[in-house]
Design an enzyme around this catalytic site. Structure first.
Site, PDB file in Angstrom:
ATOM      1  N   GLU A 105       0.788   5.747   0.503  1.00  9.31           N
ATOM      2  CA  GLU A 105       0.086   6.992   0.793  1.00  9.31           C
ATOM      3  C   GLU A 105       0.733   8.070  -0.058  1.00  9.31           C
ATOM      4  O   GLU A 105       1.947   8.033  -0.312  1.00  9.31           O
ATOM      5  CB  GLU A 105       0.174   7.349   2.279  1.00  9.31           C
ATOM      6  CG  GLU A 105      -0.444   6.323   3.220  1.00  9.31           C
ATOM      7  CD  GLU A 105      -1.927   6.104   3.012  1.00  9.31           C
ATOM      8  OE1 GLU A 105      -2.590   7.020   2.465  1.00  9.31           O
ATOM      9  OE2 GLU A 105      -2.421   5.028   3.362  1.00  9.31           O
ATOM     10  N   ASP A 123       0.845  -1.185   0.000  1.00  7.55           N
ATOM     11  CA  ASP A 123       0.000   0.000   0.000  1.00  7.55           C
ATOM     12  C   ASP A 123       0.884   1.240   0.000  1.00  7.55           C
ATOM     13  O   ASP A 123       2.027   1.200   0.475  1.00  7.55           O
ATOM     14  CB  ASP A 123      -0.915   0.021   1.232  1.00  7.55           C
ATOM     15  CG  ASP A 123      -1.883   1.189   1.205  1.00  7.55           C
ATOM     16  OD1 ASP A 123      -2.622   1.329   0.207  1.00  7.55           O
ATOM     17  OD2 ASP A 123      -1.889   1.980   2.169  1.00  7.55           O
ATOM     18  N   GLU A 174      -6.292  18.189   2.173  1.00 10.03           N
ATOM     19  CA  GLU A 174      -7.156  17.026   1.980  1.00 10.03           C
ATOM     20  C   GLU A 174      -6.383  15.723   2.191  1.00 10.03           C
ATOM     21  O   GLU A 174      -6.903  14.763   2.777  1.00 10.03           O
ATOM     22  CB  GLU A 174      -7.769  17.039   0.578  1.00 10.03           C
ATOM     23  CG  GLU A 174      -8.678  18.226   0.303  1.00 10.03           C
ATOM     24  CD  GLU A 174      -7.904  19.483  -0.106  1.00 10.03           C
ATOM     25  OE1 GLU A 174      -6.652  19.420  -0.156  1.00 10.03           O
ATOM     26  OE2 GLU A 174      -8.558  20.505  -0.372  1.00 10.03           O
ATOM     27  N   HIS A 196      -5.361   6.459   7.587  1.00  8.84           N
ATOM     28  CA  HIS A 196      -4.711   5.552   6.653  1.00  8.84           C
ATOM     29  C   HIS A 196      -3.212   5.520   6.957  1.00  8.84           C
ATOM     30  O   HIS A 196      -2.593   6.551   7.185  1.00  8.84           O
ATOM     31  CB  HIS A 196      -4.914   6.023   5.210  1.00  8.84           C
ATOM     32  CG  HIS A 196      -6.310   5.832   4.721  1.00  8.84           C
ATOM     33  ND1 HIS A 196      -6.593   5.471   3.423  1.00  8.84           N
ATOM     34  CD2 HIS A 196      -7.508   5.928   5.344  1.00  8.84           C
ATOM     35  CE1 HIS A 196      -7.910   5.376   3.275  1.00  8.84           C
ATOM     36  NE2 HIS A 196      -8.478   5.656   4.430  1.00  8.84           N
ATOM     37  N   ASP A 246      -2.291  -0.661   6.721  1.00 12.32           N
ATOM     38  CA  ASP A 246      -3.243  -1.052   5.679  1.00 12.32           C
ATOM     39  C   ASP A 246      -2.779  -2.300   4.937  1.00 12.32           C
ATOM     40  O   ASP A 246      -3.604  -3.126   4.521  1.00 12.32           O
ATOM     41  CB  ASP A 246      -3.465   0.097   4.700  1.00 12.32           C
ATOM     42  CG  ASP A 246      -4.350   1.193   5.293  1.00 12.32           C
ATOM     43  OD1 ASP A 246      -4.771   1.049   6.454  1.00 12.32           O
ATOM     44  OD2 ASP A 246      -4.607   2.190   4.600  1.00 12.32           O
ATOM     45  N   HIS A 299      -4.153  10.749   5.901  1.00 14.60           N
ATOM     46  CA  HIS A 299      -3.078   9.956   6.505  1.00 14.60           C
ATOM     47  C   HIS A 299      -2.312  10.657   7.630  1.00 14.60           C
ATOM     48  O   HIS A 299      -1.523  10.013   8.328  1.00 14.60           O
ATOM     49  CB  HIS A 299      -2.087   9.479   5.438  1.00 14.60           C
ATOM     50  CG  HIS A 299      -1.603  10.553   4.511  1.00 14.60           C
ATOM     51  ND1 HIS A 299      -0.930  11.676   4.929  1.00 14.60           N
ATOM     52  CD2 HIS A 299      -1.693  10.646   3.152  1.00 14.60           C
ATOM     53  CE1 HIS A 299      -0.612  12.422   3.885  1.00 14.60           C
ATOM     54  NE2 HIS A 299      -1.084  11.823   2.789  1.00 14.60           N
TER      55      HIS A 299
END
Length: 230
Positions: A9, A7, A52, A150, A155, A57
């Site tokens: 970010e 995963d 945003e 997140h 994750d 995260h």
């Protein structure tokens, strides 16, 4: 079979618009079993973090300021991944960013067919149902209570559990295959055949039940299919 559940970010949605990766997390599976080996790296995106993305995260400019840039961790990342299958939720998104970062470093890109998309698997298995990571955790009873924000490694660990459920549970490849060695030599188990019992098992049908069955078959007449086998 080696697989990497992965995963990322990022600062946004489009590397073509200047967005960058800020975190990579990955979990190694071997034969669908976690090995305990992981990869985790925060990355300085060399740009400011949009509000945003920070809300998703929680990785801000100050925290990322002293982290390495992608080109400085690229070799360690590709060494960890190797040629393993990459298990990713919404694979197109992460692969787009990973290949953008690799391209900016003049490194070979990851083949798209190296990725396995768990989002696509979930949509095929449960058409019309929510297929987000949180929704799949609820479906499979996987604890994701620690996922308040997140995080790439967390994750990945959660996705590894979801992936194993999506492909059939904790032991998707388990079968009663005869591949082990016998205790008496090198002969394969699939050469083994059961011999006759030393003593025949007693009948489980009583005399009264057998007599009732015989009477029932006789009542069916000469064309009864049972009589072909008697």
């Amino acid at each position: 079979m080696r697989e990497i559940v992965l995963d990322t970010e990022t600062t946004g949605f489009e590397p073509g618009e200047g967005d960058r990766i800020v975190e990579i997390g990955a979990v190694e599976l071997m034969g669908h079993v976690p090995t305990g080996r992981t990869y985790h790296q925060y990355i300085n995106p060399q740009r400011s973090m949009p509000e945003e993305a920070f809300a998703v995260h929680g990785l801000g400019d100050e925290f990322l300021a002293d982290k390495p840039v992608f080109k400085d961790i690229a070799q360690a990342f590709v060494d960890f991944v190797g040629d393993a299958k990459l298990v990713i939720h919404n694979a197109a998104f992460d692969m787009k960013f990973l290949n953008a970062e690799l391209g900016w470093c003049d490194r070979p890109l990851l083949p798209m067919d190296q990725a396995l998309d768990t989002l696509a698997i979930a949509r095929r298995r449960f058409p019309g149902s929510p297929a987000s990571l949180d929704a799949l955790c609820r479906r499979f009873g996987i604890d994701n209570s620690s996922r308040t924000l997140h995080g790439a490694l967390l994750d990945s660990e959660i996705l590894a559990e979801v992936y194993l459920e999506l492909i059939g549970g904790r032991q998707p490849d388990f079968a009663l295959s005869a591949t082990a060695k016998t205790n008496t030599g090198d002969q394969q188990e699939d050469d083994w055949r059961a011999g006759p019992r030393p003593q025949e098992l007693p009948a489980r049908v009583s005399e009264e039940e057998a007599a009732a069955h015989t009477a029932f078959v006789e009542a069916l007449g000469d064309g009864a299919i049972w009589k072909r086998f008697n």
